[in-house]
Write a protein that holds these residues in place. Structure first.
Motif, PDB file in Angstrom:
ATOM      1  N   THR A 129      -0.835  -4.896  -6.240  1.00  0.00           N
ATOM      2  CA  THR A 129      -0.868  -5.640  -4.985  1.00  0.00           C
ATOM      3  C   THR A 129      -0.506  -7.094  -5.207  1.00  0.00           C
ATOM      4  O   THR A 129      -0.347  -7.840  -4.250  1.00  0.00           O
ATOM      5  N   LYS A 181      -2.626   3.855   1.188  1.00  0.00           N
ATOM      6  CA  LYS A 181      -1.485   4.296   0.403  1.00  0.00           C
ATOM      7  C   LYS A 181      -1.352   5.819   0.454  1.00  0.00           C
ATOM      8  O   LYS A 181      -0.257   6.352   0.654  1.00  0.00           O
ATOM      9  N   SER A 211      -7.963  -5.809  -0.849  1.00  0.00           N
ATOM     10  CA  SER A 211      -8.549  -5.108  -1.995  1.00  0.00           C
ATOM     11  C   SER A 211      -9.005  -6.088  -3.061  1.00  0.00           C
ATOM     12  O   SER A 211     -10.058  -5.938  -3.666  1.00  0.00           O
ATOM     13  N   ASN A 212      -8.168  -7.096  -3.273  1.00  0.00           N
ATOM     14  CA  ASN A 212      -8.460  -8.032  -4.346  1.00  0.00           C
ATOM     15  C   ASN A 212      -9.614  -8.960  -4.008  1.00  0.00           C
ATOM     16  O   ASN A 212     -10.278  -9.475  -4.901  1.00  0.00           O
ATOM     17  N   TYR A 254      -7.162  -0.047  -1.006  1.00  0.00           N
ATOM     18  CA  TYR A 254      -5.805   0.193  -1.489  1.00  0.00           C
ATOM     19  C   TYR A 254      -5.423   1.670  -1.378  1.00  0.00           C
ATOM     20  O   TYR A 254      -4.381   2.018  -0.839  1.00  0.00           O
ATOM     21  N   ALA A 281       0.805  -1.203   0.000  1.00  0.00           N
ATOM     22  CA  ALA A 281       0.000   0.000   0.000  1.00  0.00           C
ATOM     23  C   ALA A 281       0.839   1.254   0.000  1.00  0.00           C
ATOM     24  O   ALA A 281       0.393   2.291  -0.426  1.00  0.00           O
ATOM     25  N   TYR A 337      -4.166  -9.663  -1.175  1.00  0.00           N
ATOM     26  CA  TYR A 337      -4.494  -8.462  -0.403  1.00  0.00           C
ATOM     27  C   TYR A 337      -6.014  -8.232  -0.398  1.00  0.00           C
ATOM     28  O   TYR A 337      -6.710  -8.515  -1.374  1.00  0.00           O
ATOM     29  N   VAL A 386      -4.565  -1.485  -9.468  1.00  0.00           N
ATOM     30  CA  VAL A 386      -4.452  -1.992  -8.101  1.00  0.00           C
ATOM     31  C   VAL A 386      -4.170  -3.496  -8.062  1.00  0.00           C
ATOM     32  O   VAL A 386      -3.339  -3.960  -7.276  1.00  0.00           O
TER      33      VAL A 386
END
Ligand code: HEM
Ligand code: HEM
Lengths: 336, 480
Positions: free
Chosen positions: B104, B241, B181-182, B237, B20, B179, B100
C-alpha cells in the motif's frame, strides 16, 4: 493537520497520544497506589521460609487457578472478609529477574480462594497430603499433584515431617517427606491468614452467606433447609479431612461415622471440639497425631449448630441434635 | 449512508481501488520467502501452542495423566497463552503486514535483512521463554507477561526493529496518502512498543497492588492495542482486495481508529472489577467499555457494508468465509466483553470459565480467523500455488465447529459456576458440576487442534516453488 499525508504527524499522535493516556489511566494511578498503601498495623512481613514458599507458589503457577482476592460481595464471604489494598502492601519485588510485586490476586477461581487458607485449613498434615496428591483428601479435586515437592522417607530426615499417604496414592514405602521447597510452600500457605479489620463485613466467617440466606431456617421453620445449610457448611469446612462420607482417612483423620463423641447424648464435647479443635486424641484405639484446628473465630453459633446436627444425623448416625443456644453456652463456658 | 465515494477526496478513492484491487500477483521472490518463513514459524508455534492447549483441556478430566513438573498445569498454562500470542498470532500478523505495508506504500520493504533479524529474535524469545516457564521461571505470575524481562526484551527488540522497518517503508512511500490499513497497523506496532516498555519498567509497580493496576491495563492493551488493530488493519486491505471493490467508507474507518485509540486505552481496569484497586478507575473502565460499542459498530458495519451484495463471492472463496466469521466475531464477542464489564454481570461471570470462553471467542473467533483469511487470501497469490479447496473447507469447519463447542460449553458452564457460588453451595460442587462441560471443551479443543494440522498441511501445499523462475510462475498462472 493532515493525518492522511503527514506521516510524522500521524505516527507521533498515535504514539505519544497513547503514552499520554497510559499515564492517566495506568502509570499515575499505579504510582499513587504504591505511595499511598500502608500495611495493616498488625501485619507481619513474611518470614524467610514463607517468602521462599511464595516463590514456589509463583514458580508452580498456583495463580493460574487460585485467587487471593475476596470481593465485597456476599457470594465471596466463604473465603473471608473482603480484601483491602492494605492486605497486599507488604508484597515487594521478588528479585532482579522480577522486580515487581508478584501477582497473587489471580483471575480464575478454578480452585478455592486462598486469602485465608492458613485459617481455614490450618492442619499441616492436611496441606502435605493435599499437595502430594489432592485426590488423597478431596476425591473430586482436579488440582495437579506435586510429588516433586516430596522425597521418599528414609527414616533419617531429622525434623522434617513424615507424611503417611493413603494406600491408593502412596509411593513405594507409603511415607514421604516434603523437600525444602514443599516445606516452604506449606509455611507460606499457613501464613495466609486474614487480619481482622474493624467493621469489615463477614469478618473471617466461613459461609456467612448462609447466615443471611437461611437465617430463618435454623431459627425454627424449615428443617430441610437447615440440613441443607449444615451439609453445605460441612462440605466447605470439614469434608476435606473427615471426607464427604464421614469416614475420615484411616490413621490420619478420624471417622465421624459411629464416632463416640458425635453419638454421645451429651453434645458438649462434640461442640467443644469444633470450637477449640483437638490434638493427640485416641479414638477407637487409633492415635491421631495431626491436630484439628478450632473454628470458634470462623463460625457463629448458628453455623456450629448446623454442622453438629449434620454430623449427628448423617451417614447412619442418629444422635440428639443441638441448638444455637447450646453452642453459645459452650462458648461462654469455654471462655471462663 | 451517502455514497461512500462522495465522502472522499478523489485522490483517496483512487488509491483505495488501486492499492487494494489492481495488484497483479507478486513476483518478488526474496520477499515471498521472507513472508513464507514468517508464516511457517508462526504455524509451528500454533501447533505447539494448541497441542499444549488441548493437553491442558484434557487435564481437567484426568488430572493425574502425568506427574512431571515441567508439564504441570500451572507451568504449562502460560506456555499455551504466550506461545499462541507471541509465537503464532504475532508472527502471522507481522508476516501479513510485511506484505500489506510495502504494497500500500507502493514500494519494497525498507530492509529485508532487518526483517529476518526480527524473525530470529522473536522465535528465540518464544523458545527460551517457554522453556523457562516450564522450568518454573516466570515474571511473577502476571498473565501474558510471564516471560521474564530479558526474554520479553528480546521479543520487544524484534518488534521494535519491524516497527522501524515499517516506518521507513511508509516514510519513503511512493504515493501521497497513507492508506487506512497502515494507520491501524502502525497503531498496533507503536502502541505495542510503548506497552512492552510500560509493562516492564518496575518503578511504579514494585509493591502491593500497584502491579495490579498495570496488569489490568497491560492485559487489555495486549489484546486491544496489538492483536485488534493489527488484524483490523490487515482486513482493511484484504477484504476490499479479495472482493475487488473499495472499502465501504473510509471515514468510518478513520472514526473507528481514533475511538479505538482513546476508548480502548481506558478500559483495562475492567479485568479487576470489585478488586481493591481504585473504584473510580473501575468505573471509568466500565463507561468506556460501553463507549467501545461505537468503535465496534463502525468497524464491523464498515466491513459488512463492503461485503453487502458480494456474498456469492464470499461463498465461493475459501479465504473470505474466515474473514466473515472474524468480522462478526469481532462485533459480537467484544460486545460480550462490554457486558462482562457491568458490575451486575461481572459478579456472575468473573473468575469463572465464562472468561475463558470470551478469550477464545475473541482471540480465536475474531483474531485467528482474520489471520487465516489473510493467509489464504495472500499466499496463493504470492507463490502461485493453492491448497486443496476441500481441505481449506475442512480446516474452516473443524475450527469453526470446534471453537463453537469449546465456547458454548464454557459459557453455559461458566454461568452455572457463578450461579452456584451465588447460591452459597459448597465450592467443590462447582468443580464436579463442570465435569461434562470440561469434556465438551476437550472435544472442541481436539477439533480445533485437528483443524490446525490441516491448516499446516495447506500452508505446506502453498509453499513457494523451489526455483522461483518468473517463466515457471507464469506457466502456473496460465494453468490455474
Ligand atoms: C469492546 C471490547 C471488549 C471489552 C469491553 C472486553 C471486556 C472484557 C472483560 C470485562 C474481561 C474480563 C472478564 C473477567 O475477568 O471477568 C475481558 C477478558 C478478556 N478479553 Fe475482552 N473485551 C473486549 C474485547 C476483546 C478483544 C477484541 C479481545 C481479543 C482480541 C479480548 C480478549 C480478552 C481476553 C484474552 C480476556 C481474558 C483475560 C484474562 O486472562 O483474564 N477482549 N474482556
Ligand atoms: C486447540 C486449540 C486450543 C485449546 C484446546 C485451548 C485450550 C485452552 C485451555 C485449556 C486454557 C486454560 C483455561 C483455564 O485456565 O481454565 C486456555 C487458555 C487460554 N487460551 Fe487457549 N486453547 C486453544 C487455542 C488458543 C488460541 C489459538 C488462542 C489465541 C490465539 C488461545 C488463547 C488463550 C487465552 C488468552 C487463554 C487464557 C484465558 C483466560 O485467562 O481467560 N487459545 N486455552
Amino acid at each position: 493537520m493532515n493525518f492522511h499525508r503527514n506521516h510524522w504527524l500521524l505516527l507521533g499522535t498515535i504514539f505519544f497520544g497513547f503514552i499520554g493516556l497510559a499515564f492517566i489511566i495506568a502509570i499515575l494511578p499505579a504510582q499513587w497506589m504504591q505511595r499511598n498503601t500502608e500495611p495493616l498495623p498488625e501485619a507481619k512481613p513474611l518470614s524467610d521460609i514463607e517468602q521462599r514458599g511464595l516463590e514456589v507458589y509463583i514458580a508452580e503457577g498456583c495463580v493460574a487457578c487460585h485467587t487471593q482476592q475476596v470481593r465485597p460481595l456476599p457470594m465471596d464471604s466463604p473465603w473471608g472478609r473482603p480484601t483491602a489494598a492494605a492486605d497486599y502492601a507488604l508484597l515487594g519485588p521478588m528479585d532482579v529477574w522480577r522486580p515487581y510485586s508478584p501477582a497473587v490476586l489471580g483471575s480464575a477461581r478454578t480452585g478455592p480462594d486462598l486469602s485465608n487458607i492458613g485459617a481455614r485449613q490450618s492442619s499441616e498434615t492436611w496441606q502435605y497430603l493435599h499437595l502430594y496428591n489432592p485426590r488423597a483428601v478431596v476425591k473430586e479435586s482436579i488440582m495437579p499433584a506435586y510429588p516433586w515437592l516430596f522425597e521418599p522417607a528414609t527414616g533419617a530426615e531429622g525434623d522434617a515431617p513424615v507424611v503417611t499417604i493413603p494406600e491408593a496414592y502412596a509411593p513405594e514405602g507409603g511415607k514421604v517427606v516434603p523437600t525444602e521447597q514443599g516445606q516452604a510452600l506449606v509455611a507460606y500457605l499457613l501464613a495466609l491468614r486474614q487480619i481482622p479489620i474493624e467493621g469489615a463485613s463477614g469478618t473471617t466467617q466461613t459461609a456467612s452467606t448462609e447466615t443471611s440466606r437461611d437465617s430463618d431456617a435454623s431459627a425454627g421453620g424449615d428443617e430441610e433447609k437447615a440440613d441443607a445449610k449444615g451439609a453445605s457448611l460441612y462440605a466447605n469446612t470439614c469434608a476435606s479431612c473427615h471426607q464427604a462420607n464421614g469416614e475420615g482417612l484411616p490413621g490420619t483423620f478420624p471417622p465421624l461415622v459411629g464416632n463416640a463423641v458425635v453419638l454421645a447424648d451429651d453434645p458438649g464435647e462434640h461442640i467443644d471440639t469444633i470450637l477449640n479443635g483437638a490434638q493427640g486424641r485416641t479414638i477407637d484405639g487409633t492415635e491421631y497425631a495431626s491436630p484439628m484446628p478450632g473454628f470458634a473465630d470462623q463460625l457463629d453459633d448458628d453455623q456450629v449448630a448446623a454442622i453438629v446436627n449434620h454430623e449427628r444425623t448423617s451417614w447412619g448416625n442418629d444422635a440428639p441434635t443441638v441448638t444455637a443456644e447450646d453452642v453459645a453456652g459452650r462458648r461462654e463456658a469455654g471462655a471462663e | 449512508m451517502v455514497n461512500p465515494a462522495s465522502l472522499l477526496p478523489a485522490s483517496r478513492s483512487a488509491i483505495v481501488t488501486k492499492a487494494a484491487v489492481e495488484v497483479a500477483a507478486d513476483r518478488d521472490t526474496a520477499s515471498t520467502r521472507l513472508i513464507y518463513v514468517y508464516l511457517g514459524s508462526a504455524t509451528f508455534w500454533l501447533l505447539v501452542g494448541t497441542l499444549i492447549g488441548a493437553y491442558l483441556g484434557l487435564k481437567f478430566a484426568t488430572p493425574d495423566i502425568d506427574h512431571i513438573a515441567w508439564l504441570s498445569y500451572g507451568r504449562l498454562r502460560p506456555v499455551h497463552t504466550n506461545t499462541v500470542f507471541w509465537g503464532w498470532a504475532s508472527l502471522a500478523m507481522i508476516a501479513l503486514a510485511l506484505y500489506v505495508v510495502p504494497k500500500t506504500s507502493r514500494r519494497r520493504l525498507h530492509s529485508l535483512p532487518l526483517a529476518w533479524v526480527s524473525l530470529g529474535l522473536i522465535n528465540a524469545a518464544v523458545l527460551v521463554g517457554d522453556l523457562l516457564l516450564m522450568a518454573g521461571v516466570n515474571n511473577g505470575g502476571q498473565e501474558y507477561r510471564e516471560y521474564i524481562w530479558p526474554v520479553q526484551g528480546v521479543f520487544a527488540l524484534g518488534v521494535i526493529l519491524v516497527t522501524y522497518n515499517m516506518i521507513r517503508t511508509i516514510v519513503g512511500r511512493a504515493i501521497e496518502e497513507i492508506y487506512i490499513s497502515n494507520w491501524y497497523i502502525m497503531g498496533g506496532f507503536l502502541w505495542t512498543v510503548a506497552l512492552m516498555v510500560i509493562a516492564y519498567v518496575p518503578v511504579y509497580q514494585q509493591t502491593g497492588i500497584s502491579e495490579t493496576v498495570i496488569q489490568g491495563f497491560y492485559m487489555h492493551m495486549g489484546v486491544g492495542m496489538w492483536f485488534t488493530p493489527m488484524v483490523l488493519g490487515l482486513t482493511y486491505y484484504f477484504l476490499p482486495k479479495l472482493l475487488n471493490k473499495p472499502i465501504y467508507s473510509y471515514s468510518l474507518g478513520v472514526l473507528a481508529f481514533w475511538t479505538q485509540m482513546v476508548f480502548y486505552s481506558m478500559i483495562g481496569a475492567h479485568h479487576f472489577i470489585f478488586a481493591p484497586t481504585p473504584w473510580w478507575l473501575q468505573t471509568v473502565a466500565i463507561i468506556f467499555s460501553v463507549g467501545m460499542i461505537v468503535t465496534l459498530a463502525a468497524g464491523t458495519g464498515n466491513f459488512l457494508m463492503t461485503m453487502k451484495g458480494s456474498f456469492h463471492t464470499v461463498a465461493r472463496s475459501y479465504s473470505l468465509p474466515f474473514i466473515l466469521v472474524g468480522v462478526i466475531a469481532y462485533f459480537l464477542f467484544s460486545l460480550q466483553g462490554t457486558f462482562e464489564a457491568f458490575r451486575s454481570l461481572n459478579r456472575v461471570w468473573h473468575f469463572t470459565n465464562f472468561t475463558v470462553a470470551h478469550s477464545h471467542l475473541t482471540m480465536y473467533g475474531f483474531v485467528v480467523f482474520l489471520i487465516w483469511g489473510g493467509i489464504y487470501g495472500l499466499v496463493p497469490r504470492l507463490t502461485g500455488r493453492e491448497p486443496s479447496h476441500f481441505l481449506a473447507g475442512v480446516h474452516f469447519w473443524f475450527a469453526f465447529v470446534g471453537v463453537a463447542i469449546y465456547t458454548i460449553a464454557l459459557m453455559i458452564g461458566g454461568t452455572m459456576q457463578g450461579m452456584s457460588w451465588m447460591a452459597g453451595d459448597a465450592f467443590i460442587e462447582s468443580v464436579t458440576m463442570m465435569a461434562p462441560f470440561w469434556l465438551w471443551r476437550a472435544l472442541g479443543g481436539g477439533l480445533m487442534f485437528l483443524s490446525h494440522l490441516i491448516f499446516a498441511y495447506n500452508l505446506w501445499c502453498m509453499r513457494p516453488a523451489r526455483r522461483d523462475l518468473p517463466q515457471e510462475l507464469a506457466a502456473q498462472e496460465a494453468m490455474a
